[in-house]
Design an enzyme around this catalytic site. Structure first.
Site, PDB file in Angstrom:
ATOM      1  CG  HIS A  47      -5.665  -2.612   0.330  1.00 27.77           C
ATOM      2  ND1 HIS A  47      -5.051  -2.090  -0.789  1.00 27.77           N
ATOM      3  CD2 HIS A  47      -5.081  -1.992   1.396  1.00 27.77           C
ATOM      4  CE1 HIS A  47      -4.153  -1.190  -0.424  1.00 27.77           C
ATOM      5  NE2 HIS A  47      -4.151  -1.108   0.896  1.00 27.77           N
ATOM      6  CB  SER A 104      -0.956  -0.062   1.199  1.00 27.41           C
ATOM      7  OG  SER A 104      -2.021   0.843   1.051  1.00 27.41           O
ATOM      8  CG  ASP A 152      -6.197  -3.706  -3.980  1.00 26.52           C
ATOM      9  OD1 ASP A 152      -6.364  -3.137  -2.897  1.00 26.52           O
ATOM     10  OD2 ASP A 152      -5.148  -4.330  -4.270  1.00 26.52           O
TER      11      ASP A 152
END
Length: 274
Positions: A257, A144, A225
């Protein structure tokens, strides 16, 4: 509002609601790190600079060896939460294969400015190279916001750092590579980035500087995602390829995610194997 939704990863998981998934991720990564610290030979809280957040955790390979490859893990948390203390969960399967794992701490926002965080992560690599001559090959892994920082490391001009790390590979997981779309979202409340800062720190704008040529890049993105996160991964991998980099895009089915990175604690997981 649509952009806020796109850049809120917790809204896109089919497993849990948005509050529960954040809590579960914190619990999973913290527990995994605790297990890793209990079962691995470590050097914790190693300072690589003078700042409060400028510390590393090192998980050494099970077999004592004069030289070893190292995986440098850069945590996510939208540049404003998490720390190296939840970042050792990936160590057990890797140290068992002779790989050292280094979890990098950096000053998150609002204390840390985006320019500062990028510089700190770059300096942490220079420190590792200088302090541990036994390292043979550095592999970056970021999740991320950490994938963004790892990508910024790839576009470093190392002439000002006295050393050139031998970066052989990078695994960039569910990252953000163009910061401009988040300027007008809640994410920027703590970061307080101007457009100039966002542009200067967007890996998408600096692919021409990516070094070294020998570095293999894997851009990984989760099925669950958001469309914006998936677009960013696709466009960044395309830009790297156009710049002549060795890059592959891995679109992982059945993960979101959060568990796309949590599963690095598992031996059989595809990213662990890679």
């Amino acid at each position: 509002q649509a952009l806020e939704d796109q850049y809120s990863p917790s809204r896109w998981s089919p497993r849990l609601d948005r509050d529960a998934i954040i809590g579960a991720h914190l619990a999973e990564t913290a527990a995994g790190t605790e297990r890793a610290r209990a079962s691995t030979r470590t050097s914790l809280h190693v300072p690589y600079g003078s700042g409060d957040g400028e510390k590393l955790d090192i998980y050494f390979p099970t077999e004592t060896c004069a030289t070893f490859p190292v995986l440098v893990y850069i945590h996510g948390g939208y540049w404003q939460c998490l720390s190296k203390d939840e970042s050792g969960f990936a160590a057990p399967p890797l140290v068992a294969q002779g790989v050292a794992v280094v979890a990098v701490g950096y000053d998150t926002a609002p204390k840390g400015h985006m320019d500062t965080m990028v510089l700190q992560v770059r300096r942490s690599l220079a420190f590792l190279v200088e302090q541990y001559p036994g390292i043979r090959g550095i592999y970056l892994c970021g999740h991320s916001a950490g994938a963004h920082l790892a990508a910024m490391v790839l576009s470093t001009d190392w002439t000002e750092f006295r050393v050139v790390p031998d970066i052989k590979g990078a695994v960039l997981v569910s990252g953000v590579y163009d910061l401009e779309p988040i300027l007008d979202t809640y994410v920027n409340d703590a970061l307080n980035m101007s457009r100039e800062v966002a542009q200067r720190n967007s890996p998408m704008r600096h692919v021409a500087l990516v070094v070294p040529a020998a570095c293999e890049v894997l851009v990984a993105v989760a099925q669950h995602d958001s469309p914006e996160f998936r677009r960013q991964s696709q466009e960044y991998s395309q830009a790297l390829r156009a710049a002549g980099c060795s890059v592959s895009l891995l679109d992982l089915a059945g993960v979101d995610h959060f568990d796309i990175i949590e599963k690095l604690s598992e031996d059989s997981y595809v990213l662990t194997q890679v």
